[in-house]
Design a protein around this motif. Structure first.
Motif, mmCIF file in Angstrom:
data_model
loop_
_atom_site.group_PDB
_atom_site.id
_atom_site.type_symbol
_atom_site.label_atom_id
_atom_site.label_comp_id
_atom_site.label_asym_id
_atom_site.label_seq_id
_atom_site.Cartn_x
_atom_site.Cartn_y
_atom_site.Cartn_z
ATOM 1 N N TYR A 36 0.840 -1.184 0.000
ATOM 2 C CA TYR A 36 0.000 0.000 0.000
ATOM 3 C C TYR A 36 0.882 1.243 0.000
ATOM 4 O O TYR A 36 1.959 1.250 0.595
ATOM 5 C CB TYR A 36 -0.887 0.052 1.248
ATOM 6 C CG TYR A 36 -2.127 -0.812 1.218
ATOM 7 C CD1 TYR A 36 -2.071 -2.166 1.540
ATOM 8 C CD2 TYR A 36 -3.367 -0.253 0.907
ATOM 9 C CE1 TYR A 36 -3.212 -2.940 1.527
ATOM 10 C CE2 TYR A 36 -4.516 -1.034 0.900
ATOM 11 C CZ TYR A 36 -4.430 -2.364 1.208
ATOM 12 O OH TYR A 36 -5.570 -3.146 1.198
ATOM 13 N N GLN A 38 0.772 5.135 1.316
ATOM 14 C CA GLN A 38 0.004 6.037 2.168
ATOM 15 C C GLN A 38 0.624 7.425 2.124
ATOM 16 O O GLN A 38 1.704 7.658 2.664
ATOM 17 C CB GLN A 38 -0.050 5.525 3.615
ATOM 18 C CG GLN A 38 -0.969 6.361 4.496
ATOM 19 C CD GLN A 38 -1.151 5.785 5.891
ATOM 20 O OE1 GLN A 38 -0.324 5.027 6.376
ATOM 21 N NE2 GLN A 38 -2.246 6.144 6.539
ATOM 22 N N GLY A 41 -1.512 12.126 5.705
ATOM 23 C CA GLY A 41 -2.878 12.565 5.957
ATOM 24 C C GLY A 41 -3.943 11.824 5.170
ATOM 25 O O GLY A 41 -5.104 12.227 5.177
ATOM 26 N N ARG A 42 -3.553 10.750 4.509
ATOM 27 C CA ARG A 42 -4.513 9.985 3.705
ATOM 28 C C ARG A 42 -4.551 8.544 4.185
ATOM 29 O O ARG A 42 -3.664 8.080 4.901
ATOM 30 C CB ARG A 42 -4.120 10.011 2.227
ATOM 31 C CG ARG A 42 -3.734 11.358 1.684
ATOM 32 C CD ARG A 42 -4.912 12.235 1.425
ATOM 33 N NE ARG A 42 -5.705 11.769 0.301
ATOM 34 C CZ ARG A 42 -6.723 12.455 -0.216
ATOM 35 N NH1 ARG A 42 -7.047 13.621 0.286
ATOM 36 N NH2 ARG A 42 -7.406 11.974 -1.230
ATOM 37 N N GLY A 43 -5.571 7.827 3.762
ATOM 38 C CA GLY A 43 -5.613 6.404 4.040
ATOM 39 C C GLY A 43 -4.754 5.634 3.045
ATOM 40 O O GLY A 43 -4.440 6.128 1.971
ATOM 41 N N PRO A 44 -4.345 4.416 3.383
ATOM 42 C CA PRO A 44 -3.532 3.607 2.472
ATOM 43 C C PRO A 44 -4.306 3.255 1.205
ATOM 44 O O PRO A 44 -5.506 3.002 1.245
ATOM 45 C CB PRO A 44 -3.224 2.352 3.292
ATOM 46 C CG PRO A 44 -3.465 2.723 4.713
ATOM 47 C CD PRO A 44 -4.564 3.737 4.681
#
Lengths: 112, 115
Positions: A36, A38, A41-44
């Motif tokens: 993943y 990431q 400040g974001r999701g994976p």
């Protein structure tokens, strides 16, 4: 002890250069392995997925390899771009119960 | 919606305050996960739902943490009497739970800061 170990913890690379991130896991039984990305400040977000029988998988400039015998995976980034600056997390899915085991991530910083 | 939605994006709580974090999974996704991510660390598993059933809550760090998904869609993670060590990003993920290549889609997370 974490079941998914990643190295190096962090690295800085020049724009345009290649780099390789490593993931070793002890998780069993194994279902699949994902890398993943990431952003801060974001999701994976999933880059690649490999099951037991797959050795390599590419997604644009990202190429992942898997050796299920030695329980090792790598993620190779080719011709890095500034937008590749992120944390890259190795995630192993356990067979049968849908659980995910996360590594702590490789923090990559690409500089111009 | 198009993806997993979490709210609020940011929450500042005074120590001892109760908080509730919401997750709207992708419509039709059977599985829902909550993770806690400390600064500079990978996500750590908290709990897992299949539809409305909470099948695994082994990752909840204490009895101050409670999660529910009463109708098998929206989920709420509640933290009672928050403490400073609860400060983290709380990530929610959902998946279809079909086969070996089922992907978990993550929300952007809720950053909780306990002061």
């Amino acid at each position: 002890k974490n079941q998914v170990e990643q190295s190096p913890q962090s690295l800085i690379i020049l724009e345009g250069k290649n780099c390789t991130l490593q993931c070793n896991y002890t998780v069993s039984p194994f279902s699949n392995l994902r890398w993943y990305k990431q952003d801060t400040g974001r999701g994976p977000v999933s880059l690649t997925i490999m099951t037991f029988s797959e050795n390599t998988k590419s997604n644009g400039r990202y190429t992942a390899t898997l050796d299920a015998d030695t329980k090792q995976s790598s993620l190779h980034i080719t011709a890095s771009q500034l937008s590749d600056s992120a944390s890259y997390i190795c995630v192993v899915s356990l067979y049968g119960n849908n659980r995910l085991a996360f590594g702590k991530g490789n923090q990559v910083v690409v500089i111009p | 919606g198009a993806g997993v939605s979490q709210s609020p994006r940011y929450k500042v709580a005074k120590r001892g305050q109760d908080v509730a974090l919401r997750c709207d999974p992708i419509s039709g996704h059977v599985s829902l996960f909550w993770y806690q991510q400390a600064l500079g660390q990978g996500p750590e598993f908290l709990t897992y739902f299949q539809n409305e059933a909470q099948l695994d809550k082994s990752g909840l760090p204490s009895d101050r943490f409670f999660a529910e998904r009463p109708e098998g869609s929206v989920s709420t993670l509640k933290i009672q009497r928050t403490q400073q060590e609860d400060s983290a990003v709380y990530l929610c993920a959902s998946s279809l739970n079909r086969g070996r290549e089922t992907e978990a889609f993550f929300g952007q997370g809720t950053r909780l800061t306990v002061v």
